[in-house]
Design a protein around this motif. Sequence first.
Motif, mmCIF file in Angstrom:
data_model
loop_
_atom_site.group_PDB
_atom_site.id
_atom_site.type_symbol
_atom_site.label_atom_id
_atom_site.label_comp_id
_atom_site.label_asym_id
_atom_site.label_seq_id
_atom_site.Cartn_x
_atom_site.Cartn_y
_atom_site.Cartn_z
ATOM 1 N N ALA A 308 6.717 9.750 -2.887
ATOM 2 C CA ALA A 308 7.180 10.908 -4.499
ATOM 3 C C ALA A 308 6.880 10.762 -5.522
ATOM 4 O O ALA A 308 6.776 11.581 -6.390
ATOM 5 N N ALA A 309 7.543 9.466 -5.895
ATOM 6 C CA ALA A 309 7.316 8.827 -7.100
ATOM 7 C C ALA A 309 5.891 8.721 -7.394
ATOM 8 O O ALA A 309 5.426 8.249 -8.855
ATOM 9 N N GLY A 310 4.738 7.530 -6.590
ATOM 10 C CA GLY A 310 3.424 7.681 -6.598
ATOM 11 C C GLY A 310 3.968 6.430 -7.715
ATOM 12 O O GLY A 310 4.418 5.408 -7.671
ATOM 13 N N SER A 311 2.405 6.114 -7.765
ATOM 14 C CA SER A 311 1.734 4.828 -8.591
ATOM 15 C C SER A 311 0.832 5.246 -9.935
ATOM 16 O O SER A 311 0.556 6.068 -9.918
ATOM 17 N N GLY A 312 1.039 3.575 -10.536
ATOM 18 C CA GLY A 312 -0.392 3.827 -11.997
ATOM 19 C C GLY A 312 -0.777 3.116 -11.875
ATOM 20 O O GLY A 312 -0.732 2.813 -10.459
ATOM 21 N N SER A 313 -1.753 2.985 -12.908
ATOM 22 C CA SER A 313 -2.696 2.121 -13.102
ATOM 23 C C SER A 313 -2.515 0.639 -12.929
ATOM 24 O O SER A 313 -3.137 -0.101 -12.087
#
Length: 718
Positions: A308-313
């Motif tokens: 749900a939080a995910g990731s950036g680059s």
Amino acid sequence: MTTPVAAIVDAPAYAQAVEDAVKASAAYYTGGTSPMDDDTYDRLVRAITAWEDGHPDQVLPDSPTGKVAGGAVEGDVPHTVAMLSLDNVFSPDGFTAWTASLARRVGHEVERFSVEPKLDGLAVAARYTRGRLERLITRGDGTAGEDVSHAIGTVEGLPEVLTEPVTVEVRGEVLMTTAQFEHANEVRTAHGGQPFANPRGASAGTLRARERAYTVPMTFFGYGLLPLPDTDPELAGRLRELPHSASMVRTAELGVNTTAGTAVPGTTAGTAEQVLARVREIAALRAALPFGIDGIVVKADLAADQRAAGSGSRAPRWAVAYKLPAVEKITRLLEVEWNVGRTGVIAPRAVLEPVVIDGATITYATLHNPADITRRDLRLGDHVMVHRAGDVIPRVEAPVAHLRTGAERRIVFPEVCPRCGSAIDTGEQRWRCGNGRNCHLVASLSYAAGRDQLDVEGLGRTRVVQLVEAGLVTDLADLFTLTRDQLLSLDRMGGTSTDNLLAALGTAKGRPLSRVLCALGVRGTGRSMSRRIARHFATMDHVRAADSTAMQQVDGIGTEKAPSIVAELAELAPLIDRLVAAGVNMTEPGATPPDPAAADGPTGASEGSQDMQGAKGTQSAGSAEGQEPAGGPLAGMTVVVTGAMTGALERLGRNEMNELIERAGGRSSSSVSKKTALVVAGEGAGSKRARAESLGVRLATPDEFAALVADHLGQPVS
């Protein structure tokens, strides 16, 4: 280096800062070297970030803020899943802000975090096919890394074959422990190379080196377990749904090293407050760890929260690194001072360009001994890596050799004792004045008369100076032959003071053997070790009769220390004989001499036997049923004392508490572990109490402990 990183004020300064950061990162990831220490690099990147936040339209493409590992060199092996870096926080407020941001992303308050040490090494991915290690890859730029499979077989904790024939990728950190780092530098310098500046750089450089004439060991700690494209689909599905804490248990089951077996194992926490409490615990243990950490990694533990939080680059949004204050910084070595200690040891001390480490301004640091200076190839004017953790004395690790300009100068060793001009004994690594203790007699006698040794009330440094300058005392034994007339001849020494000092010396004669051994100041021993030696051998005669093999039977004395202790006791024989003649006690109350037959047995068995023997003297022979069994109420127990003692224990200092524990049959320790049986937690107990609670170790208040050892409290404190 030691120059503070200023705020960036314009575009040219920003461009220069980006260039400096990229060069530093590239130097570190290509060869394990860098012109900056970690703290300087972190502050530079923060300054770059601050400029970019205010000037989003001027961000340079090379900026390290948007790249994994700050723009590390690219590799040629693609990662199946991006191998990202971590964002950092530096304070409780910063961490609380991160948890609030995480809650907004996942749509609810995160109810379970994993908390584990941030290991100070090099991130790698280990790919296993059907349980066999086939490839080792660095993080690189996060998308692809460098193949370092040539290092397989040189990294401890990273098995070449798993306990199960599964196809998985284990991610983790390759580092050097303190012992491995020292060994690596010994081997490296023996082959004509410059010493590594610190363990982190050593592990990075060693892992990538392909054509060295030598190999040195490193250590791996796993921190992630994930499937590969050809992993069995059922296993892959299970791995993707495992909480992080469970995946670490699974990693360990596969035979891979994790932090679970260390003093700072990964744990879980339910709230931000619990996380911060664990951060404080790990920070308190940092100085004693056998490997480096530079922070604490906090992750959302549940797989659903991570998705749900995910990731950036550059970094995942479900994890963060809580950075601890730097313990290593680069500064300049200005001079070397040579000081003579109370036992005559001539110790070099580094005079440094002042540098702030963990809130303290460091101007001096230890250099160990002349051999160490030679081995590390230190020179005046060198940029050097200085290490300080907790209350540990700062030490110079190594020169940062690639920063040399050619203006550095050779360190000149003394040819005679810098204090008295006598010849120097260079037969051991630690040089010593030929006069031994007599070179620094005042310091030696002041130490012997101190509270933790013979505790001679009224014999402070000023009085010792008087006695030495008057020629009345030339060694420790002379103190016990002083007459009333001799003392009355001294300035400011009246009848009452004289009688009091003579009475105090008379009392000191009756101190236990452990105190006498400590007062002698045998190198390699201190208060705790002197107690162990005294309780093991019981009498000075047995101590003096012990050879190196027998001395090694004492807990904590190894093959290197034992010969030195035996040799120095032989050297002290004339002084010990004079102390005996003066009526000084040479026995340890309650201790029983070791059984000669036990000396031929295994060390562990002998130590166990000694522990029981040391406690027997506190019990009456043939105890009736219901009475305390032989061995004392603490027999076989490791006990830790923390916080301020109250009640019946209030008058006891920490050394006296340790003596009380040993009289009651236990063993004192300064750190809490799974082997700890009891923690005595007084007022203000902090991280050690928390650690005991997390491990389920029994806790006792000072009053409860006093009741437990009541039969031993009445005995005179040695």
